[in-house]
Design a protein around this motif. Structure first.
Motif, PDB file in Angstrom:
ATOM      1  N   ILE A   1      28.375  66.278 -41.818  1.00 41.04           N
ATOM      2  CA  ILE A   1      27.334  67.375 -42.593  1.00 41.04           C
ATOM      3  C   ILE A   1      27.021  66.778 -43.704  1.00 41.04           C
ATOM      4  O   ILE A   1      25.875  67.132 -44.240  1.00 41.04           O
ATOM      5  N   CYS A   2      28.001  66.512 -44.639  1.00 37.24           N
ATOM      6  CA  CYS A   2      27.643  66.261 -45.982  1.00 37.24           C
ATOM      7  C   CYS A   2      26.907  64.860 -45.962  1.00 37.24           C
ATOM      8  O   CYS A   2      25.983  64.773 -46.763  1.00 37.24           O
TER       9      CYS A   2
ATOM     10  N   ASP B   1      23.162  65.777 -45.076  1.00 37.27           N
ATOM     11  CA  ASP B   1      22.464  67.005 -45.758  1.00 37.27           C
ATOM     12  C   ASP B   1      21.448  66.572 -46.222  1.00 37.27           C
ATOM     13  O   ASP B   1      21.022  65.609 -47.016  1.00 37.27           O
TER      14      ASP B   1
ATOM     15  N   ILE C   1      20.506  66.729 -50.223  1.00 37.48           N
ATOM     16  CA  ILE C   1      21.307  65.931 -51.262  1.00 37.48           C
ATOM     17  C   ILE C   1      20.591  65.174 -52.098  1.00 37.48           C
ATOM     18  O   ILE C   1      20.714  65.092 -53.545  1.00 37.48           O
TER      19      ILE C   1
ATOM     20  N   TYR D   1      15.923  74.121 -41.443  1.00 34.60           N
ATOM     21  CA  TYR D   1      17.225  73.259 -41.539  1.00 34.60           C
ATOM     22  C   TYR D   1      18.293  74.591 -41.048  1.00 34.60           C
ATOM     23  O   TYR D   1      19.044  74.330 -40.364  1.00 34.60           O
ATOM     24  N   CYS D   2      18.216  75.805 -41.946  1.00 38.34           N
ATOM     25  CA  CYS D   2      19.284  76.832 -41.778  1.00 38.34           C
ATOM     26  C   CYS D   2      19.233  77.181 -40.171  1.00 38.34           C
ATOM     27  O   CYS D   2      20.155  77.425 -39.801  1.00 38.34           O
TER      28      CYS D   2
ATOM     29  N   CYS E   1      21.681  73.469 -39.336  1.00 37.59           N
ATOM     30  CA  CYS E   1      22.796  73.330 -40.346  1.00 37.59           C
ATOM     31  C   CYS E   1      24.047  74.041 -39.552  1.00 37.59           C
ATOM     32  O   CYS E   1      23.870  75.340 -39.121  1.00 37.59           O
TER      33      CYS E   1
END
Ligand code: SF4
Ligand code: SF4
Length: 304
Positions: free
Chosen positions: A43-44, A47, A50, A79-80, A84
């Motif tokens: 997930i990070c 992202d 970022i 994305y949401c 996500c």
């Protein structure tokens, strides 16, 4: 950022909206499994925002993030809504939230303006009465979905176990074992930092291969779990779509509403309440007449 860019939002067809919405839940399942096995925090790592917040990232992530922002101009918060995992969790939790947007049926005039302006398709119109034949079809569809759900779960579980090898390749230990194998065969172009560190660690190549094999076996179980989760998500969606809910009024979707407030700004009833207009008809498109209870509320000045 996505919200600020949503200036030309188009309505995503319901079937596409429902289908894309599943991706976030599958991604969530994969992220949990990868984190639990120390494969990586995907997930990070992936992202898309970022690069913008940290002012730097590789070209792939920059392209990915830019594409998401470009799509945001035409599709509200893509994305949401569709990728996500955190958004997926919030969607489920919002179904139980105490404070949320609601449309009071005793004041709504059924003008449809809120449905038209919501970029997230989160306002549902009243349903129409169904004929007995359509109700029978609906019941048959629900029974089919209920029967298909376990088959879908089993099918995806099997697919997940079959994908154990490619899934395990994401694990650093498996990647290292593959790099060392290529180096041992003399076909690797060069060594890597990880393989250099391994050779200085004192571990034997056999130990490394054994460890990578053990990871691969773990991923047979974990791939099956991820597959079963995917099947569960799809099966639940099929059942959810097969259940017909009766609505007598416009209603906000608890899971889909992100409380952006656009519908408030367009709602004639809200405009009257705020004193921006004196009568709801001033906010309606030419020729449209209010049909709901607010006719008595506003035209007469007081609720009768
Ligand atoms: S608050 Fe925003 S997301 Fe929620 S129903 Fe209104 S326009 Fe749609
Ligand atoms: S815009 Fe307001 S009055 Fe019109 S349908 Fe929506 S909630 Fe009802």
């Amino acid at each position: 950022m996505q919200e600020l860019l949503a200036v030309r939002s188009i309505r995503v067809p319901r079937w596409l909206d429902h289908s894309l919405g599943l991706v976030a839940y599958i991604y969530l399942g994969a992220a949990v499994i990868f984190a639990a096995t120390k494969t990586g925090f995907i997930i990070c790592r992936y992202d898309p925002f970022i690069p913008f917040f940290r002012l730097g990232a590789n070209t792939d992530m920059l392209l990915f993030g830019s594409s998401i922002l470009l799509i945001s101009v035409f599709v509200g918060r893509p994305y949401c809504r569709y990728l996500c995992p955190y958004g997926a969790i919030l969607r489920v939790l919002s179904c139980f939230s105490k404070w949320r947007l609601s449309i009071p049926p005793d004041t709504c005039i059924n003008c449809q303006l809120c449905e038209d302006v919501c970029p997230y398709g989160a306002i549902h119109p009243p349903t129409v009465a169904q004929s007995p034949e359509r109700r029978r079809k609906g019941k048959r569809r629900l029974i089919t979905a209920l029967m298909a759900a376990p088959v879908v779960v089993l099918g995806f579980w099997w697919l997940g176990t079959a994908l154990a090898v490619p899934l395990s390749q994401w694990h650093p230990e498996s990647r290292l074992a593959e790099q060392v194998r290529l180096e041992e065969l003399g076909v690797a172009e060069s060594t890597t930092e990880a393989s250099d560190a391994f050779r200085g660690s004192g571990r034997s190549v056999e130990q490394l291969y054994q460890s990578a094999l053990s990871r691969r076996n773990d991923f047979v179980t974990l791939g099956g779990l991820l597959g079963a989760w995917t099947g569960l998500v799809i099966g639940f969606k099929l059942i959810h779509l097969s259940v017909r809910r009766r609505r007598d009024d416009y209603q906000a979707d608890r899971a889909g509403c992100v409380s952006c407030g656009r519908c408030y700004w367009y709602c004639p009833v809200e405009k009257v309440r705020l004193g921006l207009i004196s009568d709801v008809s001033e906010a309606l498109p030419d020729g449209q007449m209010p049909t709901g209870p607010l006719v008595q509320l506003t035209v007469g000045g007081k609720k009768s």
